[in-house]
Design a protein around this motif. Structure first.
Motif, short mmCIF file in Angstrom:
data_model
loop_
_atom_site.label_atom_id
_atom_site.label_comp_id
_atom_site.label_asym_id
_atom_site.label_seq_id
_atom_site.Cartn_x
_atom_site.Cartn_y
_atom_site.Cartn_z
N UNK A 47 -5.09 19.17 -31.08
CA UNK A 47 -5.51 17.81 -31.45
C UNK A 47 -6.65 17.29 -30.57
N UNK A 48 -7.22 18.17 -29.76
CA UNK A 48 -8.38 17.78 -28.98
C UNK A 48 -9.65 17.85 -29.81
N UNK A 49 -10.73 17.34 -29.29
CA UNK A 49 -12.02 17.39 -29.99
C UNK A 49 -12.71 18.70 -29.66
N UNK A 50 -12.06 19.79 -30.02
CA UNK A 50 -12.55 21.14 -29.75
C UNK A 50 -12.27 22.02 -30.97
N UNK A 51 -12.93 23.17 -31.00
CA UNK A 51 -12.68 24.18 -32.03
C UNK A 51 -11.68 25.17 -31.44
N UNK A 52 -10.45 25.11 -31.92
CA UNK A 52 -9.35 25.83 -31.31
C UNK A 52 -9.25 27.26 -31.86
N UNK A 53 -8.97 28.20 -30.98
CA UNK A 53 -8.88 29.61 -31.37
C UNK A 53 -7.72 29.86 -32.32
N UNK A 54 -7.99 30.64 -33.38
CA UNK A 54 -6.94 31.13 -34.27
C UNK A 54 -6.60 32.56 -33.87
N UNK A 55 -7.58 33.45 -33.98
CA UNK A 55 -7.45 34.85 -33.56
C UNK A 55 -8.86 35.43 -33.50
N UNK A 56 -9.09 36.31 -32.53
CA UNK A 56 -10.41 36.90 -32.39
C UNK A 56 -11.45 35.82 -32.15
N UNK A 57 -12.54 35.86 -32.94
CA UNK A 57 -13.59 34.86 -32.77
C UNK A 57 -13.49 33.70 -33.76
N UNK A 58 -12.41 33.65 -34.52
CA UNK A 58 -12.22 32.57 -35.48
C UNK A 58 -11.65 31.32 -34.83
N UNK A 59 -12.17 30.18 -35.24
CA UNK A 59 -11.77 28.90 -34.69
C UNK A 59 -11.45 27.92 -35.81
N UNK A 60 -10.56 26.96 -35.53
CA UNK A 60 -10.38 25.82 -36.43
C UNK A 60 -11.55 24.87 -36.27
N UNK A 61 -12.04 24.35 -37.37
CA UNK A 61 -13.07 23.32 -37.31
C UNK A 61 -12.47 22.06 -36.68
N UNK A 62 -13.28 21.30 -35.98
CA UNK A 62 -12.80 20.04 -35.41
C UNK A 62 -12.26 19.13 -36.51
N UNK A 63 -11.21 18.41 -36.19
CA UNK A 63 -10.51 17.61 -37.21
C UNK A 63 -11.41 16.59 -37.87
N UNK A 64 -12.27 15.93 -37.12
CA UNK A 64 -13.12 14.91 -37.73
C UNK A 64 -14.08 15.52 -38.74
N UNK A 65 -14.54 16.75 -38.47
CA UNK A 65 -15.47 17.40 -39.39
C UNK A 65 -14.75 17.87 -40.65
N UNK A 66 -13.54 18.41 -40.49
CA UNK A 66 -12.73 18.77 -41.66
C UNK A 66 -12.50 17.54 -42.53
N UNK A 67 -12.11 16.45 -41.90
CA UNK A 67 -11.81 15.24 -42.64
C UNK A 67 -13.02 14.73 -43.41
N UNK A 68 -14.19 14.77 -42.80
CA UNK A 68 -15.40 14.30 -43.46
C UNK A 68 -15.79 15.22 -44.63
#
Length: 209
Positions: A47-68
């Motif tokens: 829930x931080x303003x960061x791109x969080x690691x899923x696995x390898x080099x894949x990251x979750x997009x920041x929540x505000x950007x997903x929401x927009x």
């Protein structure tokens, strides 16, 4: 850690303040456990303003950007959606009442996100991101950036279908919304964003003499 409290802080401090005014979308973001879509040892950062690691080099997009991105898509219950490299967005769309398929190419990423997607009622498909599954989608969304216009994705939209993605060819990118018409596609720029570029969606270098 109280993830429910962290989720509310995320919506209040990252989503609402960034012009995401859709109440249904806000409620979906409050309901979906974002911590279930990242590596277990990174759940504390979900829930931080960061791109969080899923696995390898894949990251979750920041929540505000997903929401927009999702707000720009104007998702409606009953529509069909394909979430390409976008597991968290897939679950949010499912909570909004859409019929959602999530596509991943990396089995390691799929292993991390599959349980949460199953809980959300999202169908999982593992296959190359360059070849989207299905056709005639109402919506397509990606949490990863692409280096060039994703023509193969656009071709899988129905007439009137919408695609939201970040196009990024350098240090900065722009989120864009495409709408498929009968004779082509309209394109509208939305906001600045710079999530990691999906390696599969980067054209091979071209050389000329």
């Amino acid at each position: 850690m109280d993830f429910a409290a962290a989720r509310k802080v995320m919506v209040d401090s990252q989503v609402r303040v960034n012009d995401v005014t859709d109440r249904g979308l806000q409620a979906a973001l409050l309901a979906v456990p974002r911590e279930h879509f990242c590596a277990a040892d990174r759940a504390f950062a979900a829930y931080g303003e960061v791109e969080v690691e899923i696995a390898g080099d894949r990251r979750l997009m920041q929540a505000r950007e997903v929401a927009k991105l999702l707000q720009a898509l104007d998702a409606r219950p009953g529509e069909t959606a394909l979430a390409i490299a976008a597991p968290y967005a897939a679950a949010v769309l499912a909570d909004l009442g859409l019929k959602v398929t999530a596509q991943e190419a990396d089995p390691a990423v799929a292993e991390v996100v599959a349980p949460a997607l199953d809980d959300a009622g999202v169908v999982m498909h593992v296959g190359p991101l360059t070849t989207p599954t299905g056709a005639d989608w109402d919506l397509i969304v990606s949490e990863g950036a692409v280096a060039a216009r994703p023509t193969a994705w656009l071709e899988r939209l129905r007439i009137g279908g919408r695609l939201a993605v970040v196009e990024r060819s350098g240090p900065n990118g722009r989120a864009v919304l495409y709408v498929r018409g009968r004779e082509g596609y309209s394109r509208r720029e939305l906001f600045d964003a710079a999530p990691p570029v999906l390696a599969e969606m980067t054209p091979a270098p071209a050389f000329a003499l």
